[in-house]
Design an enzyme around this catalytic site. Structure first.
Site, PDB file in Angstrom:
ATOM      1  CG  HIS A 149      -1.604   1.287   1.480  1.00 34.92           C
ATOM      2  ND1 HIS A 149      -2.830   1.591   0.934  1.00 34.92           N
ATOM      3  CD2 HIS A 149      -1.233   2.378   2.206  1.00 34.92           C
ATOM      4  CE1 HIS A 149      -3.184   2.813   1.315  1.00 34.92           C
ATOM      5  NE2 HIS A 149      -2.234   3.311   2.092  1.00 34.92           N
ATOM      6  CD  GLU A 150       2.324   3.471   3.735  1.00 28.73           C
ATOM      7  OE1 GLU A 150       2.678   4.563   3.249  1.00 28.73           O
ATOM      8  OE2 GLU A 150       1.323   3.345   4.453  1.00 28.73           O
ATOM      9  CG  HIS A 163       0.537   6.358  -0.667  1.00 29.34           C
ATOM     10  ND1 HIS A 163      -0.646   6.959  -1.040  1.00 29.34           N
ATOM     11  CD2 HIS A 163       0.275   5.733   0.515  1.00 29.34           C
ATOM     12  CE1 HIS A 163      -1.578   6.721  -0.123  1.00 29.34           C
ATOM     13  NE2 HIS A 163      -1.039   5.971   0.818  1.00 29.34           N
ATOM     14  CD  GLU A 205      -4.247   6.662   2.329  1.00 29.32           C
ATOM     15  OE1 GLU A 205      -4.021   5.441   2.484  1.00 29.32           O
ATOM     16  OE2 GLU A 205      -3.357   7.535   2.408  1.00 29.32           O
ATOM     17  CG  ASP A 238      -6.403   0.561   0.325  1.00 28.26           C
ATOM     18  OD1 ASP A 238      -5.295   0.524   0.893  1.00 28.26           O
ATOM     19  OD2 ASP A 238      -7.450   0.918   0.905  1.00 28.26           O
TER      20      ASP A 238
END
Length: 431
Positions: free
Chosen positions: A287-288, A291, A369, A373
């Site tokens: 997930h990070e 970004h 976000e 995801d």
């Protein structure tokens, strides 16, 4: 000073309206959130009935309500302090005393730095009781605080020394530019601030963060191999995988990237690794990585620099308006620079305006976000991410039943129900 373009009365009225409007909105939203969470306290939402116990759900509700009530008190105090500094004459009195007592011996730049320092110290002392209550009563009562008073005091001393060592030179540079760089000083000051911000991103991981926490290389070879495999699949390189002793201060868990360019490193809280299994850790890290792959970090950085450029330009204009000072309760100096006064007044008032931009920024953040995801589901197991999120919501006592309007205004992350519902639609999710 230029010929007054901004009437002092208009500035005073604008401050009063912004302060009252922000207070009303904050208290209204907080009250809605308290009522909504309390009304749903008795039953776990159906999508979480199999994973969250009623006891955990009620603990999260109680923690959320306690934080909101404390936040309302803190908001009232900060509003009173703002009035005290401005319309009630606090900053004017502090400035008059420093001009009389210290300007002759310190000189123009030294006096202005003394004004910034005195303001910072007084503000910190005012905020100290609230910070102590938050840490040693609210967080402690709900099982999150793990700091001793000794550790807390040590952090305060380190933070103060860092503020002097790092904040002092950049403040001195900006004040010097305000007085020496002509009408376009704000552009040069923005360049200095931007360069300083980029430098801090580079040196923070290796020079500053270790002053407060211990960072050890990740020792779990199986997890390390799994994480490195994920980063290789995603085309991401870092300067290392580290575990931070977050448990010294709090029971909250997290993972993050820090640094800039080739200096980026991956940091896991030890509390996170203690709670999640390897697959879940991999999903959180994916997930990070999402970004970065969607350039969310770069876009936010560019947006921040663009906003700060506009803020410096606005300050450059306001600092020349007599009404800006008088309307905010301060008499400009006749025989000394007013640059520090302008900085302080601007920094106090701008958050009132920024508050009303919060819903727009929160909307963009929630969108990011969801994208991160989706990226995680494409490069790890979506089911692992879903389980990890539920554990994190549970461990951090995050409410599962927020007020929808409160979410739209404040939440930088989607609420649990929306986020997990979106995960279930991803093709990589395993039921």
């Amino acid at each position: 000073m230029n010929t007054p373009i901004v009437p002092a009365d208009a500035v005073t009225l604008a401050l009063a309206l912004l302060l009252v409007a922000s207070l009303l909105v904050k208290f209204w939203l907080a009250s809605r959130q308290v009522r909504h969470v309390a009304q749903h306290r008795a039953q776990v939402p159906a999508p979480f009935a199999d994973t969250i116990t009623l006891e955990s759900h009620q603990r999260a509700a109680d923690y959320t309500i306690a934080k909101l009530r404390f936040g309302m008190v803190a908001t009232a105090v900060s509003s009173a302090v703002l009035l005290g500094w401005t319309l009630l004459g606090g900053l004017d009195a502090l400035n008059a005393w420093l001009v009389e007592a210290w300007l002759p011996s310190l000189g123009p730049l030294g006096y202005q730095l003394a004004l910034l320092a005195a303001f910072s110290v007084i503000s910190a002392v005012i905020e100290l009781p609230l910070e102590l209550w938050n840490t040693f009563r609210l967080e402690q009562r709900h099982g999150f605080n793990r700091m001793t008073l000794k550790l807390w005091l040590g952090d305060q001393v380190k933070g103060t020394l860092l503020g002097v060592a790092i904040g002092g030179p950049i403040a001195a540079l900006i004040l010097w530019l305000m007085g020496a760089a002509g009408s376009l000083w704000w552009l040069w000051a923005w360049c200095a601030w931007t360069g300083f911000s980029l430098l801090m991103m580079v040196i923070f991981p290796t020079l500053i963060a270790p002053l407060f926490n211990k960072f050890q290389p990740l020792q779990d070879e199986a997890l390390k191999s799994r994480v490195e495999g994920l980063m290789q699949r995603c085309g991401f390189a870092s300067k290392g995988l580290f575990v931070m002793d977050g448990s010294r201060r709090s029971a909250h868990g997290n993972a993050y990237f820090t640094g800039l360019g080739a200096a980026k490193r991956v940091v896991f809280f030890d509390t996170l690794l203690a709670r999640l299994n390897p697959g879940e850790v991999e999903a959180v890290l994916a997930h990070e990585l999402g970004h970065f792959k969607h350039k969310h970090v770069l876009k936010r950085m560019i947006s921040l620099f663009a906003i700060s450029l506009g803020a410096f330009a606005l300050l450059g204009w306001l600092s020349q308006q007599l009404g800006f000072y008088v309307g905010l309760g301060v008499r400009p100096n006749l025989d000394a620079p007013n640059d520090a006064l302008a900085l302080l007044l601007f920094m106090m008032v701008v958050p009132l305006v920024g508050f009303f931009a919060a819903p727009l920024m929160a909307t963009f953040s929630r969108r990011d976000e969801f994208q991160a995801d989706a990226y995680a589901c494409a490069h790890a197991q979506g089911s692992d991410l879903a389980r990890a999120l539920v554990k994190l919501y549970d461990d951090n006592a995050s409410t599962l039943t927020p007020d929808p309007l409160y979410v739209r205004f404040y939440y930088s992350h989607p609420p649990a129900s929306e986020r997990l519902a979106a995960l279930r639609t991803q093709p990589a999710l395993i039921p």
